[in-house]
Design an enzyme around this catalytic site. Structure first.
Site, short mmCIF file in Angstrom:
data_model
loop_
_atom_site.label_atom_id
_atom_site.label_comp_id
_atom_site.label_asym_id
_atom_site.label_seq_id
_atom_site.Cartn_x
_atom_site.Cartn_y
_atom_site.Cartn_z
N TYR A 64 -4.11 -10.36 -7.71
CA TYR A 64 -4.37 -8.96 -7.45
C TYR A 64 -4.78 -8.80 -5.99
O TYR A 64 -5.87 -8.31 -5.66
CB TYR A 64 -5.43 -8.39 -8.39
CG TYR A 64 -5.14 -6.94 -8.71
CD1 TYR A 64 -4.11 -6.60 -9.57
CD2 TYR A 64 -5.86 -5.91 -8.10
CE1 TYR A 64 -3.81 -5.28 -9.85
CE2 TYR A 64 -5.57 -4.59 -8.36
CZ TYR A 64 -4.54 -4.28 -9.25
OH TYR A 64 -4.24 -2.96 -9.50
N LEU A 65 -3.89 -9.25 -5.14
CA LEU A 65 -4.20 -9.48 -3.73
C LEU A 65 -4.37 -8.20 -2.94
O LEU A 65 -3.70 -7.20 -3.20
CB LEU A 65 -3.09 -10.34 -3.11
CG LEU A 65 -2.80 -11.65 -3.85
CD1 LEU A 65 -1.65 -12.39 -3.18
CD2 LEU A 65 -4.04 -12.52 -3.92
N HIS B 112 -7.15 -11.10 1.15
CA HIS B 112 -6.37 -12.31 0.84
C HIS B 112 -5.26 -12.51 1.86
O HIS B 112 -5.01 -13.63 2.32
CB HIS B 112 -5.72 -12.19 -0.55
CG HIS B 112 -6.66 -11.99 -1.68
ND1 HIS B 112 -6.85 -10.78 -2.28
CD2 HIS B 112 -7.46 -12.87 -2.34
CE1 HIS B 112 -7.72 -10.90 -3.28
NE2 HIS B 112 -8.12 -12.16 -3.33
N LYS C 243 -13.14 -5.10 1.06
CA LYS C 243 -12.01 -5.11 0.13
C LYS C 243 -12.30 -6.10 -0.99
O LYS C 243 -12.81 -7.20 -0.76
CB LYS C 243 -10.73 -5.52 0.85
CG LYS C 243 -10.36 -4.57 1.97
CD LYS C 243 -8.92 -4.10 1.87
CE LYS C 243 -8.61 -3.19 3.03
NZ LYS C 243 -7.45 -2.32 2.77
N ARG D 207 -12.10 -6.03 -7.39
CA ARG D 207 -12.95 -5.33 -8.36
C ARG D 207 -13.23 -3.87 -7.95
O ARG D 207 -13.81 -3.12 -8.74
CB ARG D 207 -14.27 -6.08 -8.56
CG ARG D 207 -14.06 -7.38 -9.37
CD ARG D 207 -15.37 -8.06 -9.72
NE ARG D 207 -15.16 -9.13 -10.69
CZ ARG D 207 -15.24 -10.44 -10.39
NH1 ARG D 207 -15.54 -10.82 -9.18
NH2 ARG D 207 -15.02 -11.35 -11.34
#
EC number: 6.3.2.1
Lengths: 282, 282
Positions: B32-33, B37, B185, B188
């Site tokens: 869930y980048l 990331h 960022k 969640r």
């Protein structure tokens, strides 16, 4: 043969070996080597381009009341012996090199496999073993690592750790090497006086007899355990820690002699705590 | 770009890369980048021949009451995103591949470093992290591994594990990436509704203000902690888990703002538990 004491120096050798696409075989030991260890070095020599023998009496695998300080050490003799077997490198670090101040990371195989047999009377022992072996694996990055089947539980625990933590290393268990009268070779045999040394032959005698009994058809583990206990108790100097018949990979108890069977025992004689075992396919 | 699901397939790629003397950079993620990331992937791309991104929502680092099942997943979108950054391989194993039946070996960094901050409210969390990262390290054998500084405690724990267990891997911490209004960022953040999302900006605001206060000469950690707590409490939707000022490497408390300082916080807002921090040299 090179004798290296620092992780940095070993790493430099490993990098060079890898650059030349050499395979690496590793024999982890606590030193005071006997023919059991040397059989591992021999086997590693046959199967790898580079053979590294580590010699390190690992403090974290000794309990507070155990023989860490008394454990015999003779690095010069050890080095001569492994050089004679064609080893390329001895890695003999000081304690501070492997456990610098503040070191607090541990590797632990949880469950019965580390809680039973020697794990029951040596809590924390296998946590120390898996932690030091992980460090050595990360430093030496061997293709193959050689362990003596005399430490049968250690072999099972290391094999499980390697599988669980995805180490790309082949664990090669090697047969127990024995004295002429059957006693399994061990650095701890030196603790025995003459009488105790004689009494100690009862361990292998019991195991060899059991092999015969199983050959004749006995498949009940309880009966076999009782036979071993009774045999060992004929020697007054013995003090049994455990006699157990288990699956050799999981160390779980078995209801009959079938599959990959380990018959293992630990017995105190004088100051020494001796272990021995037989492994058989039934 | 290749998307691989099995350890065996990744190993084959690694062996090939090593044969060609290629360096390997690794970015471990739970998927869930977001741009945080992707900044790691970018950095890895600059510094290595081969870039591998692992995507695995690791069950062992979630507590029983945490959001393992709810944790967002979108492997197709993730793969497109990292392909856009030039990654060579996505490693996206199933749970059974990383934790086959009977898997019971764990890596644990003991002591305050895993017991404080997030460790206090998430017991077992870092044991899960160090275990999965060890497995990934053993599979991918990277030269460098990239971690976001947003998970500051994770960075400290992994760096300690790498040192303690003698991994020959460089850990590269990368700066926190923020939304325009300052919110760090995080995958969640998607748990936040509109009101909560607005309230969440108070976390970074408090940290930025503190930077100013320290710049003006405040060196008392207690005063600074109190200032942060008071600031966050001006938002009714916030529920503070902790606000702590510690040494960034050891996570031990400090008596004055000096050295490598980490000011870290965790705050619940709605269903989300958000963390943020600043690290400064003073």
């Amino acid at each position: 043969m090179k004798i290296l004491n620092s992780i940095k120096d070993v790493r430099a050798e490993i990098k060079q070996a890898r650059k030349n696409s050499k395979s690496i075989g590793m024999v982890p030991t606590m030193g005071y080597l006997h023919e059991g260890h040397l059989s591992l070095v021999k086997r590693a020599r046959e199967e790898n381009n580079i053979v590294i023998v580590s010699i390190f009496v690992n403090p974290t695998q000794f309990g507070p009341d155990e023989d860490y300080v008394a454990y015999p050490r003779d690095i010069e003799r050890d080095s001569r012996l492994v050089e004679g077997e064609g080893a390329d490198i001895v890695f003999a670090p000081e304690v501070n090199e492997m456990y610098p101040d503040g070191c607090s990371t541990y590797v632990e195989v949880e469950g019965n496999i580390t809680k039973k047999l020697c794990g029951a009377s040596r809590p924390g022992h296998f946590k120390g073993v898996t932690t030091i072996v992980t460090k050595l694996f990360n430093i030496i990055t061997p293709d193959r690592a050689y362990f003596g089947q005399k430490d049968a539980q250690q072999v099972a625990v290391i094999e499980k750790m390697v599988k669980d933590l995805c180490f790309d290393i082949e664990i090669v268990p090697c047969p127990i090497i024995r004295e002429e009268d059957g006693l399994a070779k061990s650095s701890r045999n030196m603790y025995l006086n003459e009488k105790e040394r004689k009494a100690a032959t009862i361990l292998s005698k019991a195991l060899f007899n059991v092999k015969e009994i199983i050959g004749k058809g006995e498949i009940n583990p309880s009966k076999i355990e009782k036979f071993i206990v009774d045999t060992i108790n004929t020697e007054a100097l013995t003090d049994i820690d455990y006699v157990e018949i288990v699956n050799a990979r999981t160390l779980e108890s078995i209801r009959k002699i079938k599959g990959d069977v380990l018959i293992a025992l630990a017995v105190k004689i004088g100051k020494a705590r001796l272990i021995d075992n037989i492994r058989l396919e039934a």
